[in-house]
Design an enzyme around this catalytic site. Structure first.
Site, short mmCIF file in Angstrom:
data_model
loop_
_atom_site.label_atom_id
_atom_site.label_comp_id
_atom_site.label_asym_id
_atom_site.label_seq_id
_atom_site.Cartn_x
_atom_site.Cartn_y
_atom_site.Cartn_z
CB CYS A 16 -0.97 -0.02 1.18
SG CYS A 16 -0.18 0.04 2.81
CG ASN A 24 4.43 -1.70 5.18
OD1 ASN A 24 5.55 -2.00 5.57
ND2 ASN A 24 3.48 -2.58 5.11
CB CYS A 29 -3.64 1.71 7.12
SG CYS A 29 -3.38 3.20 8.09
NE ARG A 30 -4.49 1.51 1.84
CZ ARG A 30 -4.30 2.22 0.75
NH1 ARG A 30 -5.20 2.14 -0.23
NH2 ARG A 30 -3.26 3.01 0.62
CB SER A 31 0.25 -3.49 2.81
OG SER A 31 1.11 -2.60 3.45
CG ASP A 65 -5.32 5.79 2.44
OD1 ASP A 65 -5.35 5.43 3.63
OD2 ASP A 65 -4.41 6.50 1.97
P1 4NP Z 1 -1.76 2.81 4.12
O1 4NP Z 1 -2.40 4.14 4.75
O2 4NP Z 1 -1.23 3.17 2.77
O3 4NP Z 1 -2.92 1.87 4.07
O4 4NP Z 1 -0.69 2.37 5.09
C1 4NP Z 1 -1.74 5.37 4.80
C2 4NP Z 1 -0.83 5.60 5.78
C3 4NP Z 1 -0.21 6.84 5.87
C4 4NP Z 1 -0.53 7.82 4.93
C5 4NP Z 1 -1.44 7.57 3.93
C6 4NP Z 1 -2.04 6.34 3.86
N1 4NP Z 1 0.07 9.08 5.03
O5 4NP Z 1 -0.30 9.98 4.24
O6 4NP Z 1 0.96 9.29 5.87
#
Ligand code: 4NP
Length: 162
Positions: free
Chosen positions: A7, A10, A12-14, A124
């Protein structure tokens, strides 16, 4: 089979997809056949633990998130059998990385395996509310289950699907 979930951050989702997929692998007695990891296209959260909201939704569903965030590396592109991405931006970023490293792309959107694919992207949840993490968990669970069935067909040569 080496499977990498990717993602943006790294956190939240992955990491949730990694934990859910690993749990399914274990429950189907397939540990010997799979190596599971996750990474982010972005560098910002390198070294951090997963977001507490992903940890919490995992724990509520009996899945433990492990590991710390890391950024995708060029060697992932050659070392992994399947790189499973959460959204189209991840896909575009990895295609650019593959192009820059002259490596063959081997990416799939996780929701390509979703019986209810919606817009084909795992939303997201980072800037949203806690409900967003429950929605992500439900998507990830049904996709990872279908993904594992698909990979088992590939690995064992059964099923006859492409
Ligand atoms: P992820 O979520 O891609 O599912 O881990 C996010 C985590 C952090 C951010 C965006 C999405 N950020 O903008 O910091």
């Amino acid at each position: 089979m080496r499977v990498l979930f990717v993602c943006l951050g790294n956190i939240c989702r992955s990491p949730l997809a990694e934990a859910v997929f690993r749990s399914l692998v274990q429950s189907r007695g397939l540990d010997l056949h799979y190596t599971v990891d996750s990474a982010g296209t972005g560098p910002w959260h390198t070294g951090q633990r997963p977001d507490w909201r992903s940890v919490e939704v995992g724990l509520r569903n009996g899945v433990q998130l492990t590991g710390r965030a890391r950024q995708v590396e060029a060697r992932d592109l050659v070392n992994c059998d399947y790189i499973i991405v959460m959204d189209r931006q991840n896909l575009a970023d990895l295609l650019a990385l593959a192009h820059a490293n002259n490596s063959p792309p081997r990416f799939r959107l996780l929701r390509d395996f979703d019986p209810e694919p919606g817009d084909s992207q795992v939303p997201d949840p980072y800037f949203g509310d806690a409900d967003g993490f429950d929605r992500v968990y439900e998507i990830v669970l049904r996709c990872c289950s279908a993904l594992l069935t698909y990979l088992e067909e590939k690995r064992t040569g059964t099923g006859g699907r492409a």
